[in-house]
Design an enzyme around this catalytic site. Structure first.
Site, PDB file in Angstrom:
ATOM      1  N   ASN A  93       0.826  -1.206   0.000  1.00 39.77           N
ATOM      2  CA  ASN A  93       0.000   0.000   0.000  1.00 39.77           C
ATOM      3  C   ASN A  93       0.863   1.261   0.000  1.00 39.77           C
ATOM      4  O   ASN A  93       1.987   1.253   0.499  1.00 39.77           O
ATOM      5  CB  ASN A  93      -0.938  -0.004   1.207  1.00 39.77           C
ATOM      6  CG  ASN A  93      -1.913  -1.161   1.146  1.00 39.77           C
ATOM      7  OD1 ASN A  93      -2.085  -1.746   0.087  1.00 39.77           O
ATOM      8  ND2 ASN A  93      -2.513  -1.497   2.260  1.00 39.77           N
ATOM      9  N   HIS A 136       5.871  -0.632  -2.671  1.00 35.58           N
ATOM     10  CA  HIS A 136       5.418   0.137  -3.836  1.00 35.58           C
ATOM     11  C   HIS A 136       5.530   1.640  -3.612  1.00 35.58           C
ATOM     12  O   HIS A 136       4.750   2.417  -4.153  1.00 35.58           O
ATOM     13  CB  HIS A 136       3.972  -0.245  -4.192  1.00 35.58           C
ATOM     14  CG  HIS A 136       3.846  -1.639  -4.743  1.00 35.58           C
ATOM     15  ND1 HIS A 136       2.673  -2.355  -4.727  1.00 35.58           N
ATOM     16  CD2 HIS A 136       4.759  -2.444  -5.340  1.00 35.58           C
ATOM     17  CE1 HIS A 136       2.882  -3.551  -5.279  1.00 35.58           C
ATOM     18  NE2 HIS A 136       4.129  -3.618  -5.657  1.00 35.58           N
ATOM     19  N   CYS A 142      11.392  13.057  -8.846  1.00 34.57           N
ATOM     20  CA  CYS A 142      11.747  13.558 -10.180  1.00 34.57           C
ATOM     21  C   CYS A 142      12.439  12.440 -10.951  1.00 34.57           C
ATOM     22  O   CYS A 142      13.435  11.885 -10.482  1.00 34.57           O
ATOM     23  CB  CYS A 142      12.674  14.765 -10.050  1.00 34.57           C
ATOM     24  SG  CYS A 142      13.227  15.360 -11.666  1.00 34.57           S
ATOM     25  N   CYS A 153      16.209  14.154 -12.184  1.00 34.42           N
ATOM     26  CA  CYS A 153      17.371  14.341 -11.292  1.00 34.42           C
ATOM     27  C   CYS A 153      17.244  13.536 -10.007  1.00 34.42           C
ATOM     28  O   CYS A 153      18.129  13.598  -9.159  1.00 34.42           O
ATOM     29  CB  CYS A 153      17.565  15.820 -10.972  1.00 34.42           C
ATOM     30  SG  CYS A 153      16.313  16.490  -9.857  1.00 34.42           S
ATOM     31  N   CYS A 185      14.489  21.307 -11.199  1.00 39.07           N
ATOM     32  CA  CYS A 185      15.249  21.130 -12.452  1.00 39.07           C
ATOM     33  C   CYS A 185      14.367  21.369 -13.677  1.00 39.07           C
ATOM     34  O   CYS A 185      14.846  21.309 -14.805  1.00 39.07           O
ATOM     35  CB  CYS A 185      15.889  19.744 -12.498  1.00 39.07           C
ATOM     36  SG  CYS A 185      14.754  18.415 -12.948  1.00 39.07           S
ATOM     37  N   ASN A 237      -8.235 -12.908   4.846  1.00 40.72           N
ATOM     38  CA  ASN A 237      -8.909 -12.358   3.672  1.00 40.72           C
ATOM     39  C   ASN A 237     -10.357 -12.853   3.701  1.00 40.72           C
ATOM     40  O   ASN A 237     -10.596 -14.002   4.049  1.00 40.72           O
ATOM     41  CB  ASN A 237      -8.203 -12.865   2.391  1.00 40.72           C
ATOM     42  CG  ASN A 237      -8.491 -12.006   1.176  1.00 40.72           C
ATOM     43  OD1 ASN A 237      -9.648 -11.695   0.883  1.00 40.72           O
ATOM     44  ND2 ASN A 237      -7.449 -11.629   0.462  1.00 40.72           N
ATOM     45  N   PRO A 238     -11.323 -12.004   3.360  1.00 42.70           N
ATOM     46  CA  PRO A 238     -12.710 -12.498   3.323  1.00 42.70           C
ATOM     47  C   PRO A 238     -12.974 -13.463   2.175  1.00 42.70           C
ATOM     48  O   PRO A 238     -13.979 -14.171   2.181  1.00 42.70           O
ATOM     49  CB  PRO A 238     -13.552 -11.221   3.163  1.00 42.70           C
ATOM     50  CG  PRO A 238     -12.619 -10.169   2.713  1.00 42.70           C
ATOM     51  CD  PRO A 238     -11.229 -10.571   3.092  1.00 42.70           C
TER      52      PRO A 238
HETATM   53  P1  NAD Z   1      -6.202  -6.137  -4.704  1.00 46.90           P
HETATM   54  O1  NAD Z   1      -7.151  -5.020  -4.971  1.00 46.90           O
HETATM   55  O2  NAD Z   1      -5.703  -6.935  -5.844  1.00 46.90           O
HETATM   56  O3  NAD Z   1      -6.870  -7.189  -3.694  1.00 46.90           O
HETATM   57  C1  NAD Z   1      -7.481  -6.774  -2.511  1.00 46.90           C
HETATM   58  C2  NAD Z   1      -7.688  -7.991  -1.645  1.00 46.90           C
HETATM   59  O4  NAD Z   1      -8.233  -7.533  -0.414  1.00 46.90           O
HETATM   60  C3  NAD Z   1      -8.668  -9.031  -2.218  1.00 46.90           C
HETATM   61  O5  NAD Z   1      -8.094 -10.320  -2.082  1.00 46.90           O
HETATM   62  C4  NAD Z   1      -9.909  -8.887  -1.321  1.00 46.90           C
HETATM   63  O6  NAD Z   1     -10.588 -10.123  -1.132  1.00 46.90           O
HETATM   64  C5  NAD Z   1      -9.267  -8.420  -0.033  1.00 46.90           C
HETATM   65  N1  NAD Z   1     -10.151  -7.669   0.866  1.00 46.90           N
HETATM   66  C6  NAD Z   1     -11.204  -6.880   0.571  1.00 46.90           C
HETATM   67  N2  NAD Z   1     -11.718  -6.336   1.692  1.00 46.90           N
HETATM   68  C7  NAD Z   1     -10.948  -6.786   2.718  1.00 46.90           C
HETATM   69  C8  NAD Z   1     -10.953  -6.583   4.131  1.00 46.90           C
HETATM   70  N3  NAD Z   1     -11.862  -5.781   4.717  1.00 46.90           N
HETATM   71  N4  NAD Z   1     -10.002  -7.218   4.887  1.00 46.90           N
HETATM   72  C9  NAD Z   1      -9.073  -8.023   4.307  1.00 46.90           C
HETATM   73  N5  NAD Z   1      -9.024  -8.251   2.978  1.00 46.90           N
HETATM   74  C10 NAD Z   1      -9.937  -7.638   2.194  1.00 46.90           C
HETATM   75  O7  NAD Z   1      -5.024  -5.517  -3.860  1.00 46.90           O
HETATM   76  P2  NAD Z   1      -3.504  -5.876  -3.833  1.00 46.90           P
HETATM   77  O8  NAD Z   1      -3.309  -7.357  -3.863  1.00 46.90           O
HETATM   78  O9  NAD Z   1      -2.949  -5.101  -2.706  1.00 46.90           O
HETATM   79  O10 NAD Z   1      -2.916  -5.323  -5.229  1.00 46.90           O
HETATM   80  C11 NAD Z   1      -3.268  -4.069  -5.798  1.00 46.90           C
HETATM   81  C12 NAD Z   1      -2.123  -3.073  -5.894  1.00 46.90           C
HETATM   82  O11 NAD Z   1      -2.628  -1.731  -5.798  1.00 46.90           O
HETATM   83  C13 NAD Z   1      -1.180  -3.159  -4.718  1.00 46.90           C
HETATM   84  O12 NAD Z   1       0.043  -2.636  -5.086  1.00 46.90           O
HETATM   85  C14 NAD Z   1      -1.874  -2.255  -3.732  1.00 46.90           C
HETATM   86  O13 NAD Z   1      -1.139  -1.877  -2.646  1.00 46.90           O
HETATM   87  C15 NAD Z   1      -2.266  -1.079  -4.623  1.00 46.90           C
HETATM   88  N6  NAD Z   1      -3.381  -0.351  -3.989  1.00 46.90           N
HETATM   89  C16 NAD Z   1      -3.097   0.294  -2.819  1.00 46.90           C
HETATM   90  C17 NAD Z   1      -4.115   0.925  -2.127  1.00 46.90           C
HETATM   91  C18 NAD Z   1      -3.729   1.594  -0.823  1.00 46.90           C
HETATM   92  O14 NAD Z   1      -2.615   2.135  -0.701  1.00 46.90           O
HETATM   93  N7  NAD Z   1      -4.584   1.537   0.179  1.00 46.90           N
HETATM   94  C19 NAD Z   1      -5.433   0.913  -2.621  1.00 46.90           C
HETATM   95  C20 NAD Z   1      -5.682   0.267  -3.864  1.00 46.90           C
HETATM   96  C21 NAD Z   1      -4.631  -0.392  -4.523  1.00 46.90           C
HETATM   97 ZN    ZN Z   2      14.459  17.141 -11.025  1.00 46.14          ZN
END
Ligand code: NAD
Ligand code: ZN
Length: 245
Positions: free
Chosen positions: A98, A115, A123, A126, A146, A209-210
């Site tokens: 996240n 990530h 940037c 630079c 820059c 995970n749900p």
């Molecule tokens: P994903 O969207 O692919 O999957 C989300 C997962 O979370 C699913 O398996 C779903 O079943 C599960 N889920 C849904 N509600 C939940 C809950 N309340 N508790 C536990 N699990 C729950 O996400 P990903 O695998 O992280 O991949 C997506 C990419 O995008 C990653 O890099 C992610 O970090 C990024 N992203 C980040 C954010 C953030 O920073 N909050 C938000 C969206 C996407």
């Molecule tokens: Zn720069």
């Protein structure tokens, strides 16, 4: 639940890998779930480095909308439970996919941001970094000293994982004995490989995970089926209870 709480309290080296699901109850939608922004925009397109390079202004308009939600979000009981586990010495670190900074806001100290994060702008010319708070997202795009247009500090699709985070995440995955895999569909590489690396090095994989994920049938040893904000506080309470006995 009891078995997993015992695993955490008997001196095993435990780490967590978190994904977008852990922040859902903080109001940040996952890419795949129901949610305003992603039902209108394809993340693979707008969050791809090539689309940023070809049209940074459009990428910025979308990112500014996303950032408003990210910056307003607060940690939920799942983030707080992981911080509590770390505080009690039961969790070494969190590898998070996240970009929302909510683990640190909850008090977790050892957070590997696989990530990148949304708090910084970078940037591509630079390599300077700036805090996002220096810029008003009302006048877009933001520029580097820059002269180059800045990019959000989040890693875009098609970009490499920051080297320090990558090396540290692999080392922690190889050395851990328990990995909690929380709220990730395990479809985005190379993060999705970390549970496999841990498993190959002998770790027990606990998924929270749900819904079943890409890992459930093949890699997961224990599935705690449910929402992270419900399951993790129960797990932290059970584990700290064992500590007190
Ligand atoms: P994903 O969207 O692919 O999957 C989300 C997962 O979370 C699913 O398996 C779903 O079943 C599960 N889920 C849904 N509600 C939940 C809950 N309340 N508790 C536990 N699990 C729950 O996400 P990903 O695998 O992280 O991949 C997506 C990419 O995008 C990653 O890099 C992610 O970090 C990024 N992203 C980040 C954010 C953030 O920073 N909050 C938000 C969206 C996407
Ligand atoms: Zn720069």
């Amino acid at each position: 639940m009891t078995d997993v709480a015992k695993l955490l309290t008997n001196g095993r080296r435990a780490i967590a890998l978190t994904g977008a699901g852990i922040s859902v109850s903080s109001g940040i939608p996952t890419f795949r779930g129901q949610g305003g922004l992603w039902s209108r925009f394809d993340p693979m397109e707008f969050a791809h480095i090539e689309s940023f390079r070809s049209n940074p202004v459009r990428s910025w308009e979308l990112f500014a909308e996303l950032a408003k939600g990210l910056f307003a979000a607060r940690p939920n009981p799942a983030h707080l439970a992981l911080a509590e586990l770390e505080h009690h010495g039961l969790l070494r670190c969190i590898i998070t996919q996240n970009i929302d900074g909510l683990h640190q806001a909850a008090g977790s100290r050892e957070v590997i941001e696989f990530h990148g994060n949304a708090r910084e702008l970078v940037c591509l010319n630079c390599r300077a970094h700036y805090p996002a708070s220096m810029f008003s997202f009302d006048s877009l795009p933001p520029y580097c000293n820059c002269g180059e247009i800045l990019k959000p500090g989040a890693v875009f699709f098609g970009e490499p994982i920051p080297k320090t985070a990558l090396l540290r995440a692999y080392a922690e995955s190889q050395q851990c004995q328990v990995m909690l895999v929380i709220g990730t569909s395990a479809l985005v590489e190379p993060a999705a490989s970390l549970p496999l690396v841990a498993k190959e090095h002998g770790a027990i994989i606990v998924e929270i995970n749900p819904e079943p994920s890409a890992l459930t049938a093949t890699v997961t040893d224990y599935l705690l089926e449910g929402e992270a904000e419900v399951v993790l506080p129960q797990l932290a309470a059970a584990a700290t209870n064992y500590l007190a006995i």
